[in-house]
Design an enzyme around this catalytic site. Sequence first.
Site, PDB file in Angstrom:
ATOM      1  N   HIS A 119      -4.839  -2.050 -11.636  1.00  0.00           N
ATOM      2  CA  HIS A 119      -5.474  -1.089 -12.546  1.00  0.00           C
ATOM      3  C   HIS A 119      -6.304  -0.072 -11.767  1.00  0.00           C
ATOM      4  O   HIS A 119      -6.581  -0.251 -10.580  1.00  0.00           O
ATOM      5  CB  HIS A 119      -6.388  -1.835 -13.527  1.00  0.00           C
ATOM      6  CG  HIS A 119      -7.562  -2.490 -12.841  1.00  0.00           C
ATOM      7  ND1 HIS A 119      -7.420  -3.613 -12.067  1.00  0.00           N
ATOM      8  CD2 HIS A 119      -8.871  -2.142 -12.773  1.00  0.00           C
ATOM      9  CE1 HIS A 119      -8.604  -3.945 -11.559  1.00  0.00           C
ATOM     10  NE2 HIS A 119      -9.503  -3.071 -11.964  1.00  0.00           N
ATOM     11  N   ASP A 130     -10.131   1.602 -12.504  1.00  0.00           N
ATOM     12  CA  ASP A 130     -11.247   1.262 -13.384  1.00  0.00           C
ATOM     13  C   ASP A 130     -11.464   2.321 -14.466  1.00  0.00           C
ATOM     14  O   ASP A 130     -11.454   3.525 -14.202  1.00  0.00           O
ATOM     15  CB  ASP A 130     -12.538   1.091 -12.577  1.00  0.00           C
ATOM     16  CG  ASP A 130     -12.496  -0.171 -11.710  1.00  0.00           C
ATOM     17  OD1 ASP A 130     -11.815  -1.137 -12.097  1.00  0.00           O
ATOM     18  OD2 ASP A 130     -13.161  -0.173 -10.651  1.00  0.00           O
ATOM     19  N   HIS A 153      -6.102  -1.008  -7.874  1.00  0.00           N
ATOM     20  CA  HIS A 153      -6.538  -2.179  -7.112  1.00  0.00           C
ATOM     21  C   HIS A 153      -6.277  -3.454  -7.896  1.00  0.00           C
ATOM     22  O   HIS A 153      -6.038  -3.424  -9.107  1.00  0.00           O
ATOM     23  CB  HIS A 153      -8.001  -2.056  -6.690  1.00  0.00           C
ATOM     24  CG  HIS A 153      -8.964  -1.891  -7.832  1.00  0.00           C
ATOM     25  ND1 HIS A 153      -9.110  -0.709  -8.505  1.00  0.00           N
ATOM     26  CD2 HIS A 153      -9.807  -2.770  -8.416  1.00  0.00           C
ATOM     27  CE1 HIS A 153     -10.013  -0.865  -9.456  1.00  0.00           C
ATOM     28  NE2 HIS A 153     -10.452  -2.105  -9.434  1.00  0.00           N
ATOM     29  N   ARG A 177     -20.906  -4.628  -8.717  1.00  0.00           N
ATOM     30  CA  ARG A 177     -20.140  -3.381  -8.832  1.00  0.00           C
ATOM     31  C   ARG A 177     -20.933  -2.286  -9.529  1.00  0.00           C
ATOM     32  O   ARG A 177     -21.535  -2.537 -10.575  1.00  0.00           O
ATOM     33  CB  ARG A 177     -18.849  -3.641  -9.624  1.00  0.00           C
ATOM     34  CG  ARG A 177     -18.032  -2.378  -9.867  1.00  0.00           C
ATOM     35  CD  ARG A 177     -16.731  -2.672 -10.601  1.00  0.00           C
ATOM     36  NE  ARG A 177     -16.628  -1.859 -11.798  1.00  0.00           N
ATOM     37  CZ  ARG A 177     -15.709  -2.044 -12.735  1.00  0.00           C
ATOM     38  NH1 ARG A 177     -14.828  -3.011 -12.644  1.00  0.00           N
ATOM     39  NH2 ARG A 177     -15.684  -1.258 -13.792  1.00  0.00           N
TER      40      ARG A 177
HETATM   41  C1  OGA Z   1     -13.436  -4.607 -10.021  1.00  0.00           C
HETATM   42  C2  OGA Z   1     -12.239  -5.345  -9.598  1.00  0.00           C
HETATM   43  C3  OGA Z   1     -11.414  -6.848  -7.893  1.00  0.00           C
HETATM   44  C4  OGA Z   1     -11.951  -7.961  -7.065  1.00  0.00           C
HETATM   45  O1  OGA Z   1     -14.546  -5.099  -9.749  1.00  0.00           O
HETATM   46  O2  OGA Z   1     -13.297  -3.522 -10.582  1.00  0.00           O
HETATM   47  O3  OGA Z   1     -11.174  -5.041 -10.044  1.00  0.00           O
HETATM   48  O4  OGA Z   1     -11.296  -8.305  -6.070  1.00  0.00           O
HETATM   49  N1  OGA Z   1     -12.447  -6.295  -8.687  1.00  0.00           N
HETATM   50  O5  OGA Z   1     -13.009  -8.498  -7.418  1.00  0.00           O
HETATM   51 MN    MN Z   2     -11.407  -3.034 -11.148  1.00  0.00          MN
END
Ligand code: OGA
Ligand code: MN
Length: 294
Positions: free
Chosen positions: A115, A117, A270, A285
């Site tokens: 995806h 974000d 990602h 995050r």
């Molecule tokens: C995010 C995500 C991936 C991870 O925090 O947006 O997709 O590896 N994380 O934690």
């Molecule tokens: Mn993400």
Amino acid sequence: MAVATAPTAPTQTFEVRRFDAPVGAEIIGLDISKPINEVDFARIHRAHLDHHVLVFRDQRVAPADHVAFSRRFGPLEIHVLHQFQLQGQPEILIVSNIKEKGEPIGLGDAGVYWHSDISYKDKPSLGSLLHAQELPSEGGDTLFADQHLAWEALDPALQKRILGLKAEHSYLAKYEELRARNPWRPKLSQAQIDQVAPAIQPVVRTHPETGRKALFVSEHFTTRIVGLPQDESEALLGELFAHSVKPEFVYRHQWAPHDLVFWDNRSLMHLAAGTPDALRRKLYRTTIQGDTPF
Ligand code: OGA
Ligand code: MN
């Protein structure tokens, strides 16, 4: 504490080192909690546009520094899952598989599908910054796929077919399925559901700063191509999903302690590779707001 703008701060000595991978670079020697002058900031910004994902090594910094540094790139999003905000720091979403007294302390299954974000909002995210707090002894990698390379490698006939198409993105697309697998996922309130009405996005977007085109559909959030019969829409999306994450577009990040990873959601998708249940993983995050895709 980081200072929002620091035009006269001394220059920091740091290096930008490209990874031996299709995308990404590491930044060595910078301290994001120290003042960053405009010249250094411009270097970081340029590196971000060139490499799409930057790994700032060894950032032993507080959440407030992470937030202040993130804000230099734009206003921050507050995630719809307010249950997982860091106390006293609502701009930080806790991404973690840890449970305390049976309760999840964070979003435990963030990124189990590819995806970008917040693509489900009219103004998706510019970029996100994920800061390692606690890492498992194995697993827990994050993968990044370059959607400019994905676009450029598409067959010209397919490029022509999809340029100008639009697709629907929905936060709810996989929510109930994920909740069935992970019952700790909170049931959304009506107010939360109202916050995540689906958005219509171009299938191919243009990066607003570099002008490069990128594929912009994802397994997690894209539900259908607007104006196509369901079977055609599914077939086309399936083809694009499979193409967009080919190994030749992907950098796999193995986390080191105190890494701060800043990726461009306009250029990349990602994926969380997954962490064994018995091992603890916690990251913080921040998410920068972006513009309407075109
Ligand atoms: C995010 C995500 C991936 C991870 O925090 O947006 O997709 O590896 N994380 O934690
Ligand atoms: Mn993400």
